[in-house]
Scaffold this active site. Structure first.
Site, PDB file in Angstrom:
ATOM      1  N   ASN A  40       0.846  -1.202   0.000  1.00 33.71           N
ATOM      2  CA  ASN A  40       0.000   0.000   0.000  1.00 33.71           C
ATOM      3  C   ASN A  40       0.876   1.246   0.000  1.00 33.71           C
ATOM      4  O   ASN A  40       1.974   1.267   0.579  1.00 33.71           O
ATOM      5  CB  ASN A  40      -1.014   0.003   1.157  1.00 33.71           C
ATOM      6  CG  ASN A  40      -0.408  -0.158   2.534  1.00 33.71           C
ATOM      7  OD1 ASN A  40       0.615  -0.815   2.699  1.00 33.71           O
ATOM      8  ND2 ASN A  40      -1.034   0.436   3.521  1.00 33.71           N
ATOM      9  N   GLU A  42       0.365   5.250   0.663  1.00 29.24           N
ATOM     10  CA  GLU A  42      -0.570   6.279   1.134  1.00 29.24           C
ATOM     11  C   GLU A  42      -0.171   7.670   0.632  1.00 29.24           C
ATOM     12  O   GLU A  42       0.892   7.858   0.032  1.00 29.24           O
ATOM     13  CB  GLU A  42      -0.647   6.235   2.662  1.00 29.24           C
ATOM     14  CG  GLU A  42      -1.222   4.910   3.141  1.00 29.24           C
ATOM     15  CD  GLU A  42      -1.520   4.855   4.625  1.00 29.24           C
ATOM     16  OE1 GLU A  42      -1.038   5.712   5.381  1.00 29.24           O
ATOM     17  OE2 GLU A  42      -2.257   3.929   5.019  1.00 29.24           O
ATOM     18  N   GLU A  53      -3.122  -4.639  -3.015  1.00 30.22           N
ATOM     19  CA  GLU A  53      -3.679  -5.517  -4.052  1.00 30.22           C
ATOM     20  C   GLU A  53      -3.696  -4.821  -5.405  1.00 30.22           C
ATOM     21  O   GLU A  53      -3.333  -5.392  -6.432  1.00 30.22           O
ATOM     22  CB  GLU A  53      -5.118  -5.931  -3.690  1.00 30.22           C
ATOM     23  CG  GLU A  53      -5.237  -6.716  -2.398  1.00 30.22           C
ATOM     24  CD  GLU A  53      -5.441  -5.839  -1.166  1.00 30.22           C
ATOM     25  OE1 GLU A  53      -4.843  -4.752  -1.084  1.00 30.22           O
ATOM     26  OE2 GLU A  53      -6.202  -6.252  -0.282  1.00 30.22           O
TER      27      GLU A  53
END
Ligand code: THU
Length: 129
Positions: A40, A42, A53
């Site tokens: 991930n 951010e 994903e």
């Protein structure tokens, strides 16, 4: 399965999550056996955040892959492992490329603690045109 979990764990180490502190790693296995990992990423503006994903899917599709077998997801806050379920946006991305009745979503809390679901179970009514 063990190798995929290890790859997801390694990918998680690359996560950029200074706002939530929740780091996620994913390992996406293509039909030809190639594996693409993702973490991930951010953003201070929050909405541009990309889940692990989708990072893995976009890497794979941008390299010409279109057929996928399964994805392993690991993650948690800080050091903890909590077997995160993919968000609705990621499930919709999976639905774009994967066969709902065969594609496997493997949520791993560790090498011996996994929950395996078919995409159909996670997103029974995905949008399609
Ligand atoms: N996140 C993922 O990367 N994958 C998931 O399956 C659930 C959530 C990320 C998004 C955000 O950076 C952080 O986890 C907390 O929501």
């Amino acid at each position: 399965m063990k190798r995929l979990i290890q790859m997801a764990v390694e990918a998680r180490e690359k996560a950029y999550a200074p706002y939530s502190g929740f780091t996620v790693g994913a390992a996406l296995e293509c039909q030809d056996g190639t594996v693409y990992t993702g973490c991930n990423i951010e953003n201070a503006s929050y909405t541009p955040t990309n889940c692990a994903e989708r990072t893995a899917f976009f890497k794979a599709v941008s390299e010409g892959q279109r057929q996928f077998q399964r994805i392993v997801i690991v993650g948690g806050k800080g050091e903890e492992m909590s077997a995160p379920a993919p968000c609705g946006v990621c499930l919709q991305v999976m639905a774009e490329f994967c066969e709902a009745d065969t594609f496997e979503i493997i949520m791993a809390k560790g090498e011996d603690e996994v929950t395996v679901k078919k995409l159909r179970d996670m997103l029974p009514y995905g949008f399609s045109l």
